[in-house]
Design a protein around this motif. Sequence first.
Motif, mmCIF file in Angstrom:
data_model
loop_
_atom_site.group_PDB
_atom_site.id
_atom_site.type_symbol
_atom_site.label_atom_id
_atom_site.label_comp_id
_atom_site.label_asym_id
_atom_site.label_seq_id
_atom_site.Cartn_x
_atom_site.Cartn_y
_atom_site.Cartn_z
ATOM 1 N N LEU A 197 9.439 -8.643 20.015
ATOM 2 C CA LEU A 197 9.083 -7.883 18.818
ATOM 3 C C LEU A 197 9.857 -6.566 18.806
ATOM 4 O O LEU A 197 9.836 -5.804 19.779
ATOM 5 N N ARG A 198 10.540 -6.286 17.689
ATOM 6 C CA ARG A 198 11.300 -5.046 17.565
ATOM 7 C C ARG A 198 10.383 -3.922 17.089
ATOM 8 O O ARG A 198 9.508 -4.140 16.258
ATOM 9 N N PHE A 199 10.629 -2.730 17.599
ATOM 10 C CA PHE A 199 9.791 -1.598 17.212
ATOM 11 C C PHE A 199 10.638 -0.339 17.095
ATOM 12 O O PHE A 199 11.726 -0.232 17.670
ATOM 13 N N GLU A 200 10.121 0.603 16.324
ATOM 14 C CA GLU A 200 10.799 1.882 16.148
ATOM 15 C C GLU A 200 9.770 2.953 15.835
ATOM 16 O O GLU A 200 8.779 2.704 15.149
ATOM 17 N N ALA A 201 10.004 4.148 16.347
ATOM 18 C CA ALA A 201 9.239 5.336 15.981
ATOM 19 C C ALA A 201 10.217 6.479 15.770
ATOM 20 O O ALA A 201 11.235 6.577 16.465
ATOM 21 N N ALA B 10 10.908 -7.928 8.360
ATOM 22 C CA ALA B 10 12.093 -7.080 8.326
ATOM 23 C C ALA B 10 12.133 -6.150 9.522
ATOM 24 O O ALA B 10 11.108 -5.771 10.087
ATOM 25 N N ASP B 11 13.343 -5.774 9.902
ATOM 26 C CA ASP B 11 13.508 -4.751 10.917
ATOM 27 C C ASP B 11 12.775 -3.485 10.468
ATOM 28 O O ASP B 11 12.829 -3.105 9.295
ATOM 29 N N PRO B 12 12.076 -2.803 11.370
ATOM 30 C CA PRO B 12 11.252 -1.660 10.945
ATOM 31 C C PRO B 12 12.027 -0.397 10.606
ATOM 32 O O PRO B 12 11.452 0.560 10.076
ATOM 33 N N HIS B 13 13.317 -0.364 10.882
ATOM 34 C CA HIS B 13 14.061 0.901 10.783
ATOM 35 C C HIS B 13 13.939 1.544 9.403
ATOM 36 O O HIS B 13 13.615 2.738 9.285
ATOM 37 N N ARG B 14 14.197 0.776 8.365
ATOM 38 C CA ARG B 14 14.215 1.374 7.024
ATOM 39 C C ARG B 14 12.857 1.955 6.651
ATOM 40 O O ARG B 14 12.766 3.094 6.171
ATOM 41 N N ALA B 15 11.796 1.169 6.863
ATOM 42 C CA ALA B 15 10.462 1.634 6.473
ATOM 43 C C ALA B 15 10.050 2.865 7.264
ATOM 44 O O ALA B 15 9.451 3.803 6.715
ATOM 45 N N VAL B 16 10.367 2.899 8.563
ATOM 46 C CA VAL B 16 9.997 4.039 9.392
ATOM 47 C C VAL B 16 10.761 5.285 8.956
ATOM 48 O O VAL B 16 10.191 6.378 8.803
ATOM 49 N N THR B 17 12.050 5.127 8.735
ATOM 50 C CA THR B 17 12.862 6.272 8.321
ATOM 51 C C THR B 17 12.417 6.804 6.968
ATOM 52 O O THR B 17 12.296 8.026 6.773
ATOM 53 N N ALA C 149 9.451 6.612 5.620
ATOM 54 C CA ALA C 149 8.149 7.267 5.725
ATOM 55 C C ALA C 149 8.280 8.654 6.340
ATOM 56 O O ALA C 149 7.699 9.634 5.838
ATOM 57 N N VAL C 150 9.038 8.770 7.416
ATOM 58 C CA VAL C 150 9.132 10.063 8.092
ATOM 59 C C VAL C 150 9.933 11.058 7.259
ATOM 60 O O VAL C 150 9.598 12.256 7.204
ATOM 61 N N ASP C 151 10.967 10.588 6.559
ATOM 62 C CA ASP C 151 11.759 11.507 5.737
ATOM 63 C C ASP C 151 10.985 11.968 4.509
ATOM 64 O O ASP C 151 11.057 13.143 4.126
ATOM 65 N N ALA C 152 10.257 11.062 3.886
ATOM 66 C CA ALA C 152 9.462 11.455 2.716
ATOM 67 C C ALA C 152 8.414 12.484 3.104
ATOM 68 O O ALA C 152 8.185 13.469 2.384
ATOM 69 N N ALA C 153 7.750 12.273 4.242
ATOM 70 C CA ALA C 153 6.733 13.232 4.674
ATOM 71 C C ALA C 153 7.363 14.566 5.054
ATOM 72 O O ALA C 153 6.815 15.642 4.758
ATOM 73 N N ALA C 154 8.528 14.532 5.701
ATOM 74 C CA ALA C 154 9.182 15.771 6.127
ATOM 75 C C ALA C 154 9.664 16.594 4.944
ATOM 76 O O ALA C 154 9.799 17.823 5.057
ATOM 77 N N ARG C 155 9.957 15.944 3.806
ATOM 78 C CA ARG C 155 10.381 16.684 2.612
ATOM 79 C C ARG C 155 9.228 17.456 1.974
ATOM 80 O O ARG C 155 9.444 18.372 1.185
ATOM 81 N N GLU C 156 8.006 17.057 2.284
ATOM 82 C CA GLU C 156 6.845 17.719 1.695
ATOM 83 C C GLU C 156 6.560 19.051 2.390
ATOM 84 O O GLU C 156 6.979 19.280 3.522
ATOM 85 N N ARG C 157 5.834 19.903 1.686
ATOM 86 C CA ARG C 157 5.266 21.067 2.353
ATOM 87 C C ARG C 157 4.079 20.595 3.180
ATOM 88 O O ARG C 157 3.309 19.734 2.751
ATOM 89 N N TYR C 158 3.920 21.165 4.341
ATOM 90 C CA TYR C 158 2.833 20.725 5.217
ATOM 91 C C TYR C 158 1.467 20.808 4.536
ATOM 92 O O TYR C 158 0.665 19.870 4.649
ATOM 93 N N PRO C 159 1.146 21.882 3.817
ATOM 94 C CA PRO C 159 -0.167 21.915 3.147
ATOM 95 C C PRO C 159 -0.382 20.761 2.175
ATOM 96 O O PRO C 159 -1.512 20.309 1.999
ATOM 97 N N SER C 160 0.688 20.280 1.561
ATOM 98 C CA SER C 160 0.553 19.139 0.644
ATOM 99 C C SER C 160 0.160 17.873 1.406
ATOM 100 O O SER C 160 -0.662 17.075 0.929
ATOM 101 N N LEU C 161 0.735 17.688 2.585
ATOM 102 C CA LEU C 161 0.346 16.540 3.407
ATOM 103 C C LEU C 161 -1.137 16.613 3.764
ATOM 104 O O LEU C 161 -1.862 15.615 3.698
ATOM 105 N N VAL C 162 -1.584 17.811 4.152
ATOM 106 C CA VAL C 162 -2.984 17.985 4.519
ATOM 107 C C VAL C 162 -3.890 17.696 3.337
ATOM 108 O O VAL C 162 -4.892 16.968 3.457
ATOM 109 N N THR C 163 -3.542 18.231 2.182
ATOM 110 C CA THR C 163 -4.389 18.053 0.995
ATOM 111 C C THR C 163 -4.515 16.585 0.630
ATOM 112 O O THR C 163 -5.609 16.089 0.352
ATOM 113 N N ARG C 164 -3.397 15.859 0.627
ATOM 114 C CA ARG C 164 -3.446 14.433 0.286
ATOM 115 C C ARG C 164 -4.270 13.653 1.297
ATOM 116 O O ARG C 164 -5.042 12.763 0.946
ATOM 117 N N HIS C 165 -4.062 13.985 2.562
ATOM 118 C CA HIS C 165 -4.805 13.290 3.617
ATOM 119 C C HIS C 165 -6.303 13.523 3.487
ATOM 120 O O HIS C 165 -7.097 12.567 3.515
#
Length: 772
Positions: free
Chosen positions: A198-202, A249-256, A258-274
């Motif tokens: 099983l292929r994995f990525e973080a 599918a290989d996980p690379h695209r989905a992982v990248t 997700a992490v890039d979309a979250a990193a583009r946000e302001r941290y308070p926005s992530l907290v509020t949505r969560h």
Amino acid sequence: MLWYDRPAEEWESQALPIGNGTLGATVFGGLARERIQFNEKTLWTGGPGVPGYDFGDWREPRPGALEAVQRRIDEDGGADPAEVAARLGQARTGYGAYQTFGDLWLEFPGAPGTADGYRRELDIRNAMATVVYTTQGTRHQREFFASYPDRVIAGRLSADRPGAVGFTLRYTSPRADHRVAAEGARLTVRGALAEGGLRFEAEVRVAAPGGTVTAGDDGTLTVAGADSAWFVLAAGTDYADTHPGYRGADPHRAVTEAVDAAARERYPSLVTRHVRDHRRLFDRMSLDLGGQAPAEEPTDRLLARYTGGDSPADRALETLYVAYGRYLLIASSRPGSPLPANLQGLWNHTTAPPWSGDYHTNINLQMNYWPAHPLALAETTEPLHRFITALRAPGRRSARRMFGARGWVVHNETNPYGFTGVHDWPTAFWFPEAAAWLAHHLHEHYRFTLDTGFLREVAYPAMREAAEFWLDTLRTDPRDGTLVVTPSYSPEHGAFTAGASMSQQIVHGLFTATLEAARELGDDPAFRDHLQRALDALDPGLRIGSWGQLREWKDDLDDPDDDHRHASHLFALHPGRQIEPDTPWADAARVSLDARGDGGTGWSKAWKVNFWARLRDGDRAHRLLAEQLMHSTLPNFWDTHPPFQIDGNFGAAAGVAEMLLQSHHGVVDVLPALPGRWPDGAARGLRARGDVTVDLVWRGGRARTIALTAGRDGAIRVRSGLFDAPYDTYDTTGAAAATGATEGREAAVRHEAGTVTLAALGGHTYTFTTRD
């Protein structure tokens, strides 16, 4: 709130869990370094990537093997488990185990060994883990959460002095199957499991306002001189829940992404949505048992002082336990995940977890979802429904190859790779009733929601196929002509026999529910007739034995000194509905439970809470809840079997719901098993079958206010002691609430003492209040 005044040193009993249904993490809160152990629910060894993996089906034909066991049982009345396992079992190949993804370490240079004002907490209403402390005059704070909307684990470190945040972030794993690279502000882990492939990525991305982030050649990221820093982590695998390959599918695209979309946000926005997303589920239901915990008392010491519910602090702890069960279910099971909550939810820190961290289907997986509907978390069942649907394809293969039957089957335990066959542990390998028990959960979802689309498209096809398996495999008992399951085994002790009570009760429940669903949908009359004839001929699995007990086996084999942790022959009491209160069967179930005693492992005590609640004995149910807290709950509130096993958390929370509200017999039964230690209290947002939401207030052990919100038009039958005295009822919806109108009074028709029937309109709330 769970809180502690020292860092965690041990994963199982002290670390605090966060999760978004697919990603999970445990937070330790160390001073010199923070450990964030994390998981991705599909990271499993084993499966089709292992040579010789056979889904548990017999590797070669075994003509006559099943019939030989059946003959032995007919002739001798039973068969030894080791003998049956030798004939029908086989060693597992490629079964695999759930894996830790690894650990993130945040290492703080020059950190002192002690701190002032240390507090490590888990705010379960906001699903946020926080660590605060002061060193050398600087107050530091860390917070961590797992976001379902953004598909990441996020964390932030801050200080009340500019430039005071600095650390090195590194990744470690107990496996040597990956590579780690750091570039810019990104750390990437990529690999493939040695067993199964099983292929994995973080990926982790770090931001450090006011400071710098430096990537090291050793695969680390170092933050220096920052006012604050925050990171996001995403992870995935190429697992897919599609038989027979189980690869996507290989996980690379989905992982990248997700992490890039979250990193583009302001941290308070992530907290509020969560927080908004989590509280949308968590805030639906609340419970007040009149408790009050001392603010200065850490949770572990509060738990150590628990004495069985006599004090306000004890009642606060019991309330927290129920809320924590709901929190854990939200964290470990959300729509979109291809896998349901496993034996440890989704948290695991090792490569070899107990029982592989798998899905035991002879109660444990099912117990995980007992609180979902009554405690207003219906959405969390979607991964379970998806998993059941995915089991049908391999289950058909097992039914055909092992039994020569139609339909589908799964045995005692399973993995993410369609393992629906058997292994060879004599007392825990044979349980073909598991598919029928899983189908029970599909029907219960319909009974709570009345969603006919779900019934038609998801539930009924699985139920019908499960019923077809038993129509093909039930045999006539030569002693009395009834249809019985053979060989059958009452988990996890005794001999193999024909017609063990649990087997018969599960099949009886399946046939009954499938007939109800077939009539609702207008399915094939010929099939319905066939099923009805089989149900009429089926041994019901209910017999009273020589010492007044409900028999565990068809013959009177029960030992009154047997205190085995399983009480499987009471399935008809709970989660089934075959046994009604105030019947000889209920009395016999009580005798059996008394004989079993109040001991057992964590999940066993949790099941007994539900049993006693169904018997309307709130004090005995509460005694088992107290046993759970005193002897089967770890300092971080995880259930222990031992070891840690999350089903006890879920089962006991469901048991409290059964104490307050029951609806399995078609009546909304209010406070059916209220213990004396909860004389005053309130509950909001409980759910009853028939798409009904219930709010309650009780005083002096009696309901004072009952509010019912109907999800759709139809009659609602309600039972409560409130109706035994003068009361008022109001339709408190819209204009009726504003004017104090009493339209609902005419809609409530008294049928008999203590029971009314309400001609309800969907979306309307009907409130009953006592006049005294």
